[in-house]
Design a protein around this motif. Structure first.
Motif, short mmCIF file in Angstrom:
data_model
loop_
_atom_site.label_atom_id
_atom_site.label_comp_id
_atom_site.label_asym_id
_atom_site.label_seq_id
_atom_site.Cartn_x
_atom_site.Cartn_y
_atom_site.Cartn_z
N ASN A 165 40.49 25.75 31.59
CA ASN A 165 39.93 27.16 31.55
C ASN A 165 40.97 27.84 32.77
O ASN A 165 41.65 27.13 33.35
CB ASN A 165 38.67 27.52 31.73
N GLY A 166 40.91 29.03 32.55
CA GLY A 166 41.74 29.94 33.47
C GLY A 166 41.50 29.58 35.05
O GLY A 166 42.56 29.31 35.84
N SER A 167 40.13 29.58 35.35
CA SER A 167 39.85 29.25 37.06
C SER A 167 40.48 28.27 37.37
O SER A 167 41.01 27.84 38.54
CB SER A 167 38.38 29.55 36.96
N HIS A 171 41.14 36.54 39.80
CA HIS A 171 41.84 35.16 39.36
C HIS A 171 40.70 34.15 38.62
O HIS A 171 41.05 32.88 38.58
CB HIS A 171 42.74 34.40 40.64
N GLY A 172 39.49 34.29 38.73
CA GLY A 172 38.50 33.51 38.01
C GLY A 172 37.25 33.18 39.09
O GLY A 172 37.33 34.06 40.04
N GLU A 184 48.45 39.00 39.65
CA GLU A 184 48.43 39.12 38.32
C GLU A 184 49.55 40.11 38.20
O GLU A 184 49.67 41.11 38.48
CB GLU A 184 47.36 40.03 37.89
N ALA A 190 45.84 36.76 31.90
CA ALA A 190 45.41 37.94 30.63
C ALA A 190 46.76 38.56 30.15
O ALA A 190 46.66 39.06 29.12
CB ALA A 190 44.76 38.69 31.79
C1 LIG Z 1 40.23 35.75 32.89
C2 LIG Z 1 41.08 35.46 34.05
C3 LIG Z 1 40.99 34.21 34.81
C4 LIG Z 1 39.85 33.31 34.90
O1 LIG Z 1 40.02 32.60 33.40
P1 LIG Z 1 38.61 31.85 33.11
O2 LIG Z 1 39.00 31.04 31.68
O3 LIG Z 1 37.48 32.72 32.74
O4 LIG Z 1 38.10 30.91 33.98
C5 LIG Z 1 42.00 34.41 35.76
N1 LIG Z 1 42.59 35.18 36.07
C6 LIG Z 1 43.00 36.19 35.20
C7 LIG Z 1 44.21 37.31 35.49
C8 LIG Z 1 42.03 36.45 34.11
O5 LIG Z 1 42.21 37.52 33.35
#
Ligand SMILES: *Cc1c(COP(=O)(O)O)cnc(C)c1O
Length: 450
Positions: free
Chosen positions: A114-116, A149-150, A220, A257
């Motif tokens: 996942n992103g985080s 960032h999560g 970002e 994103a």
């Molecule tokens: C959504 C997002 C995250 C976190 O991602 P998850 O999969 O929700 O943990 C981190 N950074 C940015 C820029 C995001 O848009």
């Protein structure tokens, strides 16, 4: 099983993400049965336009035939395998593609789910890299105000949105925050046309003070999404690249994103013509199908970990579902489509249309302070007064009120505070955008008047 409605059962057993559950007393969750293209359908057959791509992840439409088939054929071969000491073709092919399409100098792919987690991985890698290079005093992270960032403790520590982080402050890692560009309410009274990135002085100030103790800066690029789709110029990134080099600070691009065509190019950093040292991707990576993320790094970073086992330099970090083959097969299909079907180029044509139509329809509205856009992402900031740019009181929840109206009309808006935005799948058509604009406009008028 109990004989109550699905909605009641949902609320009896589920704690939904990022929600005040009490809100659901008045507006229970919408139970989605199926999706096709940009549309979602609930169990009663109601149709909704998913103008926010299901939390910015759905890149090429719901139930996309090519992604469906890629996952199905992978499913019959291998669903998952341990990714330490083992590998598989979908991950190898995907990694080659990712390195190929990423900004120059990103050479290795580290997988998470996942992103985080991709952000956590980047932060830990950056710290360990500096440590193993002998820069043991570099223990701090830098980030931009308004950054997101999560949700994990590390990711929250480099985030700067009080809504998500404030309560946890006592348990977060202290990070250095640079005052981010704010191009709508520029502290130097410049406009986007007259800007010379004057606000970069805030970064210079923090680097002078803290550059020596900083191991990495995360941001970002070009678009601060959760802060309200704030868009800032590429020159800011170019200057940051330079100052990071001067102070030996690793530059981490959070493209979770912005990646995969969301900003009109494959990655937001591509607009700036410079490369980060690390890049985190997720969301659009699998077309919004599977939880997967990647942290890309330069070879320079990678080889600081490469040594005999007993030197203890390895990156001893893992996630059970690292490199999941189903996720990789979806991502391979996504990238193939992006590369072979002119999807990003066509989305840019649609984006231009959207800019024109949105300006035509919304710019004269008394409460729309700014319409800003990058790629297909278009955001409107609602203000009490266009001259003073006075924001609506957050307690009024104007965005949420508009959201509820739009939902009844078949459009999923889900605003960020006072910012309404479109961030649709790249395959959306002009006609579908026209419908979305109509609904959004009517919803705004119902709440705020003409
Ligand atoms: C959504 C997002 C995250 C976190 O991602 P998850 O999969 O929700 O943990 C981190 N950074 C940015 C820029 C995001 O848009």
């Amino acid at each position: 099983m109990e004989n109550i409605s699905l909605e009641e059962k949902d609320l009896k057993y589920i704690w939904h993400p990022c929600s005040q559950m009490k809100d659901y007393e008045n507006l229970p969750p919408i139970i989605i049965d199926k999706g096709k293209g940009i549309y979602l359908y609930d169990i009663y057959g109601n149709e909704y336009i998913d103008i926010i791509s299901s939390w910015w992840s759905n890149l090429l439409g719901h139930s996309n035939d090519k992604i469906n088939n890629a996952i199905k054929s992978q499913l019959d071969k291998l669903e998952h395998v341990i990714f330490a000491n083992f590998s598989h073709t979908p991950a190898i092919e995907l990694s080659e593609k990712l390195v190929h399409i990423s900004p120059k100098g990103l050479d290795k792919c580290n997988f998470s789910d996942n992103g985080s987690a991709a952000v956590e991985s980047a932060l830990k890698m950056a710290f360990q890299y500096q440590f193993q290079k002998g820069n043991t005093k570099k223990t701090k992270f830098m980030c931009l105000s308004g950054g997101y960032h999560g949700e994990t403790i590390g990711a929250l520590s480099v985030g700067a949105l009080d809504l998500y982080a404030k309560i946890y402050e006592p348990i977060l890692i202290h990070s250095i925050r640079i005052k981010a560009p704010d191009c709508y309410r520029c502290p130097f009274n410049k406009t986007r046309d007259t800007c010379s990135t004057e606000c970069f002085m805030y970064a210079e100030y923090e680097f002078e003070k803290h550059g020596a103790e900083t191991c990495a800066l995360i941001l970002e690029p070009l678009l601060q999404g959760s802060a309200g789709m704030r868009i800032y110029p590429k020159e800011y990134l170019q200057k940051l690249r330079k100052i990071c080099d001067e102070y030996n600070v690793i530059l981490i691009a959070d493209e979770i994103a912005t990646g995969f065509g969301r900003t009109g190019k494959m990655f937001a950093f591509d607009h700036a013509g410079v490369s980060p040292d690390m890049m985190c991707i997720s969301k659009g990576l699998t077309g919004g199908y599977m939880p997967m993320s990647v942290t890309l790094t330069s070879d320079e970073i990678y080889y600081a970990f490469y040594d005999d086992y007993n030197k203890g330099k390895a990156f001893m970090h893992s996630h059970t579902y690292s490199g999941n083959p189903l996720g990789c097969s979806a991502a391979n299909a996504v990238i193939d489509m992006l590369l072979n079907e002119n999807i990003i180029e066509n989305a840019q044509i649609t984006a231009k249309y959207l800019t024109e139509k949105m300006n035509e329809r919304f710019l004269n509205h008394k409460n729309i302070g700014e319409i800003r856009h990058i790629g297909l992402i278009h955001a409107m900031e609602l203000v009490v007064d266009k001259k003073t740019k006075e924001p609506f009181d957050a307690e009024k929840r104007i965005g949420y009120e508009i959201y509820k109206k739009a939902l009844k009309k078949g459009l999923i808006l889900r605003p960020l505070g006072n910012v309404l935005y479109f961030n649709p799948a790249l395959i959306i058509t002009k006609e579908q955008l026209d419908t979305s604009i109509d609904i959004a406009y009517n919803a705004i008028v119902e709440v705020l008047g003409e």
